[in-house]
Enzyme design. Structure first.
Site, mmCIF file in Angstrom:
data_model
loop_
_atom_site.group_PDB
_atom_site.id
_atom_site.type_symbol
_atom_site.label_atom_id
_atom_site.label_comp_id
_atom_site.label_asym_id
_atom_site.label_seq_id
_atom_site.Cartn_x
_atom_site.Cartn_y
_atom_site.Cartn_z
ATOM 1 N N ARG A 1 0.850 -1.197 0.000
ATOM 2 C CA ARG A 1 0.000 0.000 0.000
ATOM 3 C C ARG A 1 0.887 1.249 0.000
ATOM 4 O O ARG A 1 1.972 1.247 0.588
ATOM 5 C CB ARG A 1 -0.838 -0.041 1.284
ATOM 6 C CG ARG A 1 -1.833 1.093 1.478
ATOM 7 C CD ARG A 1 -3.095 0.812 0.769
ATOM 8 N NE ARG A 1 -4.187 1.687 1.161
ATOM 9 C CZ ARG A 1 -5.166 2.018 0.321
ATOM 10 N NH1 ARG A 1 -5.168 1.589 -0.930
ATOM 11 N NH2 ARG A 1 -6.168 2.767 0.728
ATOM 12 N N THR B 1 -9.075 0.753 -9.735
ATOM 13 C CA THR B 1 -8.544 -0.436 -9.061
ATOM 14 C C THR B 1 -8.684 -1.637 -9.971
ATOM 15 O O THR B 1 -9.499 -1.647 -10.884
ATOM 16 C CB THR B 1 -9.336 -0.677 -7.748
ATOM 17 O OG1 THR B 1 -9.186 0.471 -6.936
ATOM 18 C CG2 THR B 1 -8.826 -1.883 -6.980
ATOM 19 N N GLY C 1 -13.828 -1.181 -6.841
ATOM 20 C CA GLY C 1 -15.123 -0.499 -6.700
ATOM 21 C C GLY C 1 -15.278 0.207 -5.367
ATOM 22 O O GLY C 1 -16.393 0.299 -4.840
ATOM 23 N N GLY C 2 -14.172 0.694 -4.812
ATOM 24 C CA GLY C 2 -14.229 1.502 -3.597
ATOM 25 C C GLY C 2 -14.912 0.762 -2.462
ATOM 26 O O GLY C 2 -14.630 -0.411 -2.199
HETATM 27 O O1 DON Z 1 -8.058 1.076 -1.390
HETATM 28 C C1 DON Z 1 -9.221 1.375 -1.606
HETATM 29 O O2 DON Z 1 -10.147 0.950 -0.959
HETATM 30 C C2 DON Z 1 -9.550 2.318 -2.760
HETATM 31 N N1 DON Z 1 -8.392 3.077 -3.109
HETATM 32 C C3 DON Z 1 -10.104 1.526 -3.901
HETATM 33 C C4 DON Z 1 -10.541 2.395 -5.051
HETATM 34 C C5 DON Z 1 -11.334 1.694 -6.076
HETATM 35 O O3 DON Z 1 -11.694 0.562 -5.940
HETATM 36 C C6 DON Z 1 -11.662 2.489 -7.282
HETATM 37 N N2 DON Z 1 -12.436 1.793 -8.222
HETATM 38 N N3 DON Z 1 -12.529 0.886 -8.850
#
Ligand code: DON
Length: 580
Positions: A100, A389, A479-480
């Protein structure tokens, strides 16, 4: 006789067409020896190429990740970070590499707080685009760690990098997603030298099916092939990252990059529904939320209601997320910098107590599931798209399994590049201010404020499920905030209903994140389910899709050998698996 024969021949000719057709619809393909399920066909093929050359799942995961960074730069790349969960079959061991991003040394808890004269959007944008939004990238160190700690040693780093480098040099065709994002981000992308060359002359967006390349990234990948991660943290690429980040208003220094290390962590492990679930520990909230939800579901779903989809099943799912998502903002953060009470949050007695709030016919407000630990939470005030992502799974012929989720956060990250790579905007995953939501509506909590070298909380949830000592499922998502609920549903659909990989992906999903108080459901969901939930008091809101899940399901024969590897790339993004 003659006509029967020709019918057989006709069927034989037809079957591959039907299979191919089916693969197109469900995103599933079935293999016998090894498979890669990523959200881009070319990246799956990059991993499969390395497996064919004798590499193992870790080598293939490295190759897939590097190729994803080339062909899907809106979603992930060497300028981002992620988590890799790995099962090594030879000694049945689990491994977890946290690569990360980290906040720079100059980060402070107030760096994203609203400044005088700011409107809401200006304040929010500071952590979403431009130099301050960028965390120290972890992916170069993550790819290197995968190869060095878990790789087979049978393929060279150059072989692993080759498919990505070839693609960066020769180019590839854009997908419809590019058109959508570039129409949306438009001018803010064009100024960058890498993004700018992808816009056809006179066009305000990057059309779908447009041939693009990235020679600057090909050169940078060449340095990775020759020297590994070193140039990204101390060499030319590091200098270029610092130069660009600072030119865009950031505070990152050469020392920040030089100090970056991957964190090797113990994944979370728990038994639920007769299976062993191995998943992401903090600083991801994914595993804690997933396991807490499963613990509640086990208490609420009697065996007779586990075998098929129903209003009751979906109602229980939605209710199971409300409490754990509240725990997230009160208790979770980077375990290397704040005390994260993971064990206390997942204690059985706590699940018993929370389970008593459940009403089988009526949605409860999130606040009823709030269950403070003895240690007082750092309470937050009440608060006010996707594709950044990429998740993929690899299963190799030796029985190893890799589940990797990697991200630049929002599409095209901080919206500028250095040395050909897209720089992340992962700083938005910190709490800008206690009580303020991030781009995914997740409420910022005190344990997740930015600070020097801290890693922001994440939802990424690479997960492997075991039956006895055999891995049966690998999944994760992009997907956040919906990553966790989508991953959980796909895995449960397969574990409980016996869905194949493709069937589990096709089923429509629901989502609730505690706050806001709405239950979202995917368009196309069975009306009876939606109505049933509405009648139980859920505030139902439709959404076009929940998240993008990649999944591998391993099917075993009576002799214990794998008979089928079902690899599924979510049709919601249009990826495609590869394998043999
Ligand atoms: O680490 C996380 O939870 C976010 N940075 C994830 C972002 C995300 O999934 C964007 N879309 N697909």
């Amino acid at each position: 006789m003659r006509s029967r024969l020709s019918l057989t021949v006709a069927l034989a000719l037809l079957v591959p067409v039907l299979v191919a057709q089916q693969a197109e619809d469900t995103g599933e393909a079935v293999f016998a020896q090894y498979a890669v399920a990523s959200d881009h066909e070319l990246a799956s093929q990059a991993g499969a190429e390395v497996l064919a050359a004798g590499g193992n799942a870790a080598d293939a995961a490295a190759a897939t990740m590097l190729a994803l960074g080339v062909v899907g730069p809106a979603s992930s790349g060497l300028g981002g970070g992620g988590f890799a969960l790995y099962y090594r079959a030879s000694d049945h061991s689990m491994h977890y590499i946290d690569f990360r991003e980290e906040a720079p040394g100059a980060a402070t808890a107030e760096m994203f707080a609203r400044r005088e004269g700011d409107d809401e959007q200006t304040a929010a944008n500071r952590s979403r685009a431009g130099g301050l939004a960028v965390g120290v990238p972890g992916e170069p160190a993550g790819v290197e760690a995968l190869i060095e700690q878990l790789g087979s040693g049978r393929v060279t780093r150059s072989q692993i990098v080759a498919p990505a480098m070839r693609r960066a040099r020769e180019g590839w065709d854009t997908t419809p997603l590019w058109e959508r994002f570039s129409r949306w981000l438009g001018e803010s992308l064009r100024a960058d030298p890498v993004f700018g060359r992808w816009f056809p002359r006179g066009s305000a967006f990057i059309p779908s099916g447009h041939h693009v390349d990235n020679p600057a990234l090909a050169r940078t990948l060449g340095e990775f092939a020759a020297h590994g991660a070193e140039p990204f943290y101390r060499g030319r690429v590091a200098r270029e990252i610092v130069r660009q980040v600072r030119a865009h208003g950031g505070v990152m220094t050469a020392e920040d990059l030089a100090a970056y290390r991957v964190a090797v962590r113990e994944p979370l492990v728990a038994e639920h529904f007769g299976r062993r679930w191995v998943t992401a520990p903090p600083p991801s909230a994914g595993g804690v939320t997933l396991l807490a939800s499963l613990g509640l579901l086990e208490r609420w779903l009697p065996p007779s209601l586990r075998a098929e989809d129903s209003v009751y099943f979906r109602h229980a799912l939605v209710e199971s997320w409300k409490g754990p998502y509240t725990d997230r903002h009160l208790y979770l953060g980077d375990p290397d910098h704040v005390d994260v009470p993971t064990a206390a949050l997942l204690r059985g007695e706590r699940a018993d107590q929370r389970a008593r709030v459940f009403h089988p016919m009526l949605a409860q407000p999130t606040s009823r599931y709030d269950l403070p630990l003895d240690t007082p939470p750092r309470r937050a005030a009440r608060p006010g798209g996707d594709a950044g992502t990429s998740h993929f799974c690899v299963a190799d012929a030796e029985g190893n399994v890799a589940a990797v989720t990697t991200t630049v956060n929002l599409p095209f990250g901080a919206r500028f590049t250095a040395a050909g790579l897209v720089l992340n905007d992962q700083m938005d995953d910190f709490a800008r201010e206690v009580g303020q939501p991030n781009a995914f509506g997740l409420v910022g909590g005190a344990p997740n404020l930015p600070g020097p070298s801290r890693r922001p909380l994440s939802s990424m949830s690479p997960t492997i499920v075991f039956e006895g000592d055999r891995p049966i499922l690998c999944a994760g998502a992009a997907g956040g905030s919906r990553i966790i609920t989508a991953t959980e549903q796909v895995l449960l659909f397969s574990v409980l209903f016996g869905d194949t990989a493709g069937e589990a992906l096709a089923r429509r999903r629901v989502h609730h994140q505690g706050d806001p108080a709405t239950t979202s459901y995917e368009e196309g969901m069975d009306e009876a389910l939606v109505d049933g939930l509405r009648r139980r008091g859920h505030d139902m809101q439709s959404l076009d899709h929940s998240a993008v899940v990649q999944v591998i399901r391993l099917v075993y024969g009576e002799d214990g050998a794998v008979t089928q590897i079902q690899a599924g790339s979510d049709p919601r993004k249009g990826g495609r698996p590869a394998g043999h």
